[in-house]
Design a protein around this motif. Structure first.
Motif, short mmCIF file in Angstrom:
data_model
loop_
_atom_site.label_atom_id
_atom_site.label_comp_id
_atom_site.label_asym_id
_atom_site.label_seq_id
_atom_site.Cartn_x
_atom_site.Cartn_y
_atom_site.Cartn_z
N HIS A 112 -1.38 -3.75 -7.55
CA HIS A 112 0.07 -4.12 -7.28
C HIS A 112 0.11 -5.81 -7.45
O HIS A 112 -0.75 -6.62 -6.94
CB HIS A 112 0.51 -4.04 -5.69
CG HIS A 112 -0.52 -3.42 -4.84
ND1 HIS A 112 -1.67 -4.38 -4.29
CD2 HIS A 112 -0.61 -2.29 -4.19
CE1 HIS A 112 -2.20 -3.56 -3.57
NE2 HIS A 112 -1.74 -2.56 -3.23
N THR A 142 0.77 -1.09 0.06
CA THR A 142 0.06 0.06 -0.02
C THR A 142 0.87 1.18 0.07
O THR A 142 0.51 2.20 -0.80
CB THR A 142 -1.00 0.06 1.26
OG1 THR A 142 -2.00 -1.14 1.13
CG2 THR A 142 -1.90 1.25 1.28
N ASN A 182 -15.35 1.49 0.37
CA ASN A 182 -15.37 0.38 -0.43
C ASN A 182 -13.71 -0.03 -0.51
O ASN A 182 -13.36 -0.75 -1.37
CB ASN A 182 -15.89 0.22 -1.82
CG ASN A 182 -17.31 0.53 -1.67
OD1 ASN A 182 -17.95 -0.30 -0.81
ND2 ASN A 182 -17.92 1.21 -2.56
#
Ligand SMILES: CC(C)(COP(=O)(O)OP(=O)(O)OC[C@H]1O[C@@H](n2cnc3c(N)ncnc32)[C@H](O)[C@@H]1OP(=O)(O)O)[C@@H](O)C(=O)NCCC(=O)NCCS
Length: 118
Positions: free
Chosen positions: A102, A41, A76
């Motif tokens: 990713h 992230t 979401n």
């Protein structure tokens, strides 16, 4: 206007191992750090800010720094991106959108910027 960037996740992982929280502080705000639970992230957010700076044509530097770009998440988990007010004004930005992915050790982000009368 669009921008794209790719980041090797391991590079960010090593930065975090070496410099800890300070590595994240270099490109993320306190609120953004709360959203980061993995190096994937973090790498995606780095790529997102680089991509955003490409979309407005400056790159990351004096005209647009990492902290001039804000990332958030909707309910979401979809990422959202917003430039600071001074940059929105200077570049006549009406709206910006972001997508992150990713896989295979890479994080990729694409940013689209809509400008007024553009
Ligand atoms: C959202 C989704 C498309 C992500 O695809 P993926 O191949 O798993 O993962 P990717 O690496 O391509 O993308 C992950 C990134 O997508 C983004 N993302 C997550 N949810 C998203 C959403 N609803 N809309 C847009 N982008 C989203 C995030 O930025 C995430 O990375 P981050 O959390 O590290 O910031 C996929 O997980 C999906 O379809 N989810 C909805 C369905 C689902 O999960 N159902 C299970 C419960 S019903």
């Amino acid at each position: 206007m669009i921008g794209i960037d790719i980041v090797v996740i391991d590079r960010i992982e090593k930065l975090i191992q070496k410099f800890g929280d300070k590595a994240l502080d270099r490109f993320l705000s306190f609120e953004e750090k709360q959203l980061v639970k993995s190096s994937s992230t973090a790498a995606g957010f780095w790529a997102a800010k680089e991509a955003a700076s490409k979309a407005i044509g400056t790159g990351i530097g004096a005209k647009c720094g990492f902290h001039d770009i804000k990332i958030s998440k909707d309910k979401n988990n979809a990422p959202k991106i917003k430039f600071k007010k001074a940059i929105r004004k200077k570049f006549k930005i009406k709206d910006s959108s972001l997508s992150i992915t990713h896989d295979g050790g890479f994080a990729i982000a694409v940013v689209a910027v809509e400008v007024k009368n553009g």
